[in-house]
Write a protein that holds these residues in place. Structure first.
Motif, PDB file in Angstrom:
ATOM      1  N   GLU A  47      32.195  36.023  61.908  1.00 48.89           N
ATOM      2  CA  GLU A  47      31.984  35.543  60.551  1.00 48.89           C
ATOM      3  C   GLU A  47      31.222  34.225  60.489  1.00 48.89           C
ATOM      4  OE1 GLU A  47      35.468  34.652  62.544  1.00 48.89           O
ATOM      5  OE2 GLU A  47      35.627  36.413  61.304  1.00 48.89           O
ATOM      6  N   ALA A  48      30.660  33.775  61.593  1.00 47.30           N
ATOM      7  CA  ALA A  48      30.026  32.459  61.677  1.00 47.30           C
ATOM      8  C   ALA A  48      28.934  32.240  60.642  1.00 47.30           C
ATOM      9  CB  ALA A  48      29.482  32.231  63.084  1.00 47.30           C
ATOM     10  N   GLU A  49      28.063  33.212  60.451  1.00 48.22           N
ATOM     11  CA  GLU A  49      26.952  33.038  59.506  1.00 48.22           C
ATOM     12  C   GLU A  49      27.460  32.875  58.076  1.00 48.22           C
ATOM     13  OE1 GLU A  49      23.019  35.441  57.950  1.00 48.22           O
ATOM     14  OE2 GLU A  49      23.786  35.885  59.948  1.00 48.22           O
ATOM     15  N   SER A  50      28.409  33.707  57.678  1.00 45.65           N
ATOM     16  CA  SER A  50      28.971  33.616  56.325  1.00 45.65           C
ATOM     17  C   SER A  50      29.711  32.308  56.130  1.00 45.65           C
ATOM     18  CB  SER A  50      29.918  34.782  56.062  1.00 45.65           C
ATOM     19  OG  SER A  50      29.229  35.993  56.140  1.00 45.65           O
ATOM     20  N   VAL A  51      30.496  31.922  57.111  1.00 47.58           N
ATOM     21  CA  VAL A  51      31.259  30.686  57.022  1.00 47.58           C
ATOM     22  C   VAL A  51      30.321  29.484  56.953  1.00 47.58           C
ATOM     23  CG1 VAL A  51      32.856  29.176  58.271  1.00 47.58           C
ATOM     24  CG2 VAL A  51      33.303  31.624  58.118  1.00 47.58           C
ATOM     25  N   GLN A  52      29.242  29.510  57.727  1.00 48.56           N
ATOM     26  CA  GLN A  52      28.306  28.390  57.706  1.00 48.56           C
ATOM     27  C   GLN A  52      27.686  28.228  56.326  1.00 48.56           C
ATOM     28  OE1 GLN A  52      27.832  26.119  60.368  1.00 48.56           O
ATOM     29  NE2 GLN A  52      27.074  25.024  58.579  1.00 48.56           N
ATOM     30  N   LYS A  53      27.405  29.326  55.633  1.00 47.93           N
ATOM     31  CA  LYS A  53      26.857  29.246  54.270  1.00 47.93           C
ATOM     32  C   LYS A  53      27.859  28.590  53.327  1.00 47.93           C
ATOM     33  CE  LYS A  53      23.715  33.143  54.678  1.00 47.93           C
ATOM     34  NZ  LYS A  53      23.406  34.514  54.275  1.00 47.93           N
ATOM     35  N   ALA A 139      47.422  32.494  52.515  1.00 44.84           N
ATOM     36  CA  ALA A 139      46.022  32.644  52.898  1.00 44.84           C
ATOM     37  C   ALA A 139      45.235  33.130  51.687  1.00 44.84           C
ATOM     38  CB  ALA A 139      45.904  33.648  54.046  1.00 44.84           C
ATOM     39  N   MET A 140      43.925  33.077  51.806  1.00 44.43           N
ATOM     40  CA  MET A 140      43.048  33.622  50.774  1.00 44.43           C
ATOM     41  C   MET A 140      42.068  34.570  51.437  1.00 44.43           C
ATOM     42  SD  MET A 140      43.869  32.653  47.798  1.00 44.43           S
ATOM     43  CE  MET A 140      42.469  33.131  46.818  1.00 44.43           C
ATOM     44  N   PRO A 141      41.866  35.736  50.854  1.00 40.53           N
ATOM     45  CA  PRO A 141      40.924  36.685  51.450  1.00 40.53           C
ATOM     46  C   PRO A 141      39.499  36.138  51.395  1.00 40.53           C
ATOM     47  CG  PRO A 141      42.026  37.617  49.502  1.00 40.53           C
ATOM     48  CD  PRO A 141      42.507  36.227  49.659  1.00 40.53           C
ATOM     49  N   LEU A 142      38.814  36.287  52.501  1.00 39.72           N
ATOM     50  CA  LEU A 142      37.406  35.915  52.558  1.00 39.72           C
ATOM     51  C   LEU A 142      36.570  37.163  52.823  1.00 39.72           C
ATOM     52  CD1 LEU A 142      35.282  33.677  52.511  1.00 39.72           C
ATOM     53  CD2 LEU A 142      35.708  33.315  54.938  1.00 39.72           C
ATOM     54  N   PHE A 143      37.044  37.989  53.749  1.00 40.96           N
ATOM     55  CA  PHE A 143      36.433  39.277  54.044  1.00 40.96           C
ATOM     56  C   PHE A 143      37.536  40.316  53.889  1.00 40.96           C
ATOM     57  CE2 PHE A 143      34.440  36.159  56.890  1.00 40.96           C
ATOM     58  CZ  PHE A 143      33.152  36.207  56.412  1.00 40.96           C
ATOM     59  N   THR A 144      37.266  41.380  53.155  1.00 47.56           N
ATOM     60  CA  THR A 144      38.325  42.361  52.937  1.00 47.56           C
ATOM     61  C   THR A 144      38.249  43.561  53.858  1.00 47.56           C
ATOM     62  OG1 THR A 144      37.080  43.594  51.287  1.00 47.56           O
ATOM     63  CG2 THR A 144      38.449  41.786  50.482  1.00 47.56           C
ATOM     64  N   GLY A 145      37.106  43.848  54.413  1.00 47.05           N
ATOM     65  CA  GLY A 145      36.967  45.039  55.239  1.00 47.05           C
ATOM     66  C   GLY A 145      37.122  46.313  54.426  1.00 47.05           C
ATOM     67  N   THR A 146      36.920  46.208  53.134  1.00 46.56           N
ATOM     68  CA  THR A 146      37.081  47.344  52.242  1.00 46.56           C
ATOM     69  C   THR A 146      35.824  48.198  52.248  1.00 46.56           C
ATOM     70  OG1 THR A 146      38.500  46.013  50.815  1.00 46.56           O
ATOM     71  CG2 THR A 146      37.547  47.992  49.844  1.00 46.56           C
ATOM     72  N   GLY A 147      36.007  49.474  52.534  1.00 45.97           N
ATOM     73  CA  GLY A 147      34.873  50.392  52.501  1.00 45.97           C
ATOM     74  C   GLY A 147      34.646  50.911  51.087  1.00 45.97           C
ATOM     75  N   LEU A 148      33.419  51.112  50.741  1.00 45.63           N
ATOM     76  CA  LEU A 148      33.073  51.635  49.423  1.00 45.63           C
ATOM     77  C   LEU A 148      32.250  52.902  49.587  1.00 45.63           C
ATOM     78  CD1 LEU A 148      31.967  48.308  47.705  1.00 45.63           C
ATOM     79  CD2 LEU A 148      34.180  49.444  47.515  1.00 45.63           C
ATOM     80  N   LEU A 149      32.470  53.845  48.723  1.00 43.79           N
ATOM     81  CA  LEU A 149      31.719  55.094  48.755  1.00 43.79           C
ATOM     82  C   LEU A 149      30.920  55.193  47.452  1.00 43.79           C
ATOM     83  CD1 LEU A 149      31.094  57.863  50.015  1.00 43.79           C
ATOM     84  CD2 LEU A 149      33.114  58.741  48.796  1.00 43.79           C
ATOM     85  N   TYR A 150      29.628  55.336  47.590  1.00 44.67           N
ATOM     86  CA  TYR A 150      28.748  55.501  46.438  1.00 44.67           C
ATOM     87  C   TYR A 150      28.280  56.951  46.395  1.00 44.67           C
ATOM     88  CZ  TYR A 150      28.476  50.419  46.479  1.00 44.67           C
ATOM     89  OH  TYR A 150      28.785  49.093  46.443  1.00 44.67           O
ATOM     90  N   TYR A 151      27.944  57.404  45.206  1.00 39.80           N
ATOM     91  CA  TYR A 151      27.396  58.751  45.095  1.00 39.80           C
ATOM     92  C   TYR A 151      26.279  58.741  44.068  1.00 39.80           C
ATOM     93  CZ  TYR A 151      30.026  59.369  40.734  1.00 39.80           C
ATOM     94  OH  TYR A 151      30.509  59.246  39.457  1.00 39.80           O
ATOM     95  N   ARG A 152      25.364  59.681  44.222  1.00 43.79           N
ATOM     96  CA  ARG A 152      24.236  59.810  43.312  1.00 43.79           C
ATOM     97  C   ARG A 152      24.617  60.762  42.190  1.00 43.79           C
ATOM     98  NH1 ARG A 152      18.987  61.151  46.695  1.00 43.79           N
ATOM     99  NH2 ARG A 152      18.456  61.851  44.596  1.00 43.79           N
ATOM    100  N   THR A 153      24.577  60.278  40.969  1.00 43.06           N
ATOM    101  CA  THR A 153      24.958  61.096  39.823  1.00 43.06           C
ATOM    102  C   THR A 153      23.985  62.245  39.574  1.00 43.06           C
ATOM    103  OG1 THR A 153      23.846  59.546  38.325  1.00 43.06           O
ATOM    104  CG2 THR A 153      26.226  59.240  38.694  1.00 43.06           C
ATOM    105  N   ASP A 154      22.764  62.155  40.115  1.00 42.05           N
ATOM    106  CA  ASP A 154      21.830  63.271  39.961  1.00 42.05           C
ATOM    107  C   ASP A 154      22.162  64.415  40.923  1.00 42.05           C
ATOM    108  OD1 ASP A 154      21.012  61.566  42.085  1.00 42.05           O
ATOM    109  OD2 ASP A 154      19.017  62.487  42.068  1.00 42.05           O
ATOM    110  N   LEU A 155      22.938  64.145  41.972  1.00 43.97           N
ATOM    111  CA  LEU A 155      23.317  65.173  42.938  1.00 43.97           C
ATOM    112  C   LEU A 155      24.787  65.586  42.809  1.00 43.97           C
ATOM    113  CD1 LEU A 155      21.551  63.791  46.131  1.00 43.97           C
ATOM    114  CD2 LEU A 155      20.772  65.647  44.630  1.00 43.97           C
ATOM    115  N   VAL A 156      25.629  64.656  42.440  1.00 44.33           N
ATOM    116  CA  VAL A 156      27.074  64.913  42.344  1.00 44.33           C
ATOM    117  C   VAL A 156      27.519  64.477  40.948  1.00 44.33           C
ATOM    118  CG1 VAL A 156      29.343  64.351  43.303  1.00 44.33           C
ATOM    119  CG2 VAL A 156      27.353  64.480  44.809  1.00 44.33           C
TER     120      VAL A 156
END
Length: 179
Positions: A47-53, A139-156
């Motif tokens: 997480e060094a790059e994010s933390v440095q920002k 503690a406070m969350p900084l990175f959640t590791g949460t995966g997200l799923l996107y879909y295309r409304t023209d296909l699904v």
């Protein structure tokens, strides 16, 4: 380690306030002994790059309370070992630490981190729960590791509700797609 209330001041003051806190960036952190800064932020290489920002933004807004980043070993086991060693020897090496969510209860139970009194509105409730020990926030969350799923409304037309539905849509309804 010094009081971890600074963690809230650093993270929120550096722009994470947009994630849900209403704490003003210039509001002093509540800690014994008063005052803040300089601040040492301990984190891993991942997480060094994010933390440095975050630290750069803090330093720009708080020139009299400079923060620096100290990188811990790359291995999570070694990071944990170093943090525990610092806590057990009451080292003042780090003011703000990045730790894995699964360590929260261990660090809180051993009083290696302090309770935080923060508004958690706007954060994902499940991430806030991982930051608690015995219903108190440590503690406070900084990175959640949460995966997200996107879909295309023209296909699904409708998003799948289960993993099996998603595999079926990929296999049956989307030619050339692999499940």
């Amino acid at each position: 380690m010094k009081a971890t209330h600074i963690a809230a001041a650093l993270a929120l003051g550096a722009g994470l306030a947009g994630c849900g806190s209403t704490t003003p960036a210039n509001e002093p952190a509540a800690q014994e002994g008063g005052g803040r800064g300089p601040i040492t932020f301990l984190g891993g290489k991942f997480e060094a790059e994010s933390v440095q920002k975050i630290v750069d933004a803090w330093n720009a807004a708080h020139p009299d309370e400079k923060a620096t980043v100290v990188l811990l070993p790359e291995s999570a086991d070694e990071q944990r070992r170093k943090l525990i060693q610092s806590a057990q020897t009451k080292s003042d090496t780090g003011d703000v630490i990045l730790m894995d969510a699964v360590w929260t209860s261990e660090f809180a139970a051993n009083r290696w981190v302090d309770e935080l009194k923060l508004d958690t509105t706007g954060f994902l409730p499940t991430t806030i729960e991982t930051a608690k020990y015995r219903d108190k926030l440590y503690a406070m969350p900084l990175f959640t590791g949460t995966g997200l799923l996107y879909y295309r409304t023209d296909l699904v037309k409708e998003p799948p509700k289960t993993w099996d539905e998603m595999k079926k849509i990929c296999a049956d309804d989307l030619p050339g797609q692999r499940a």
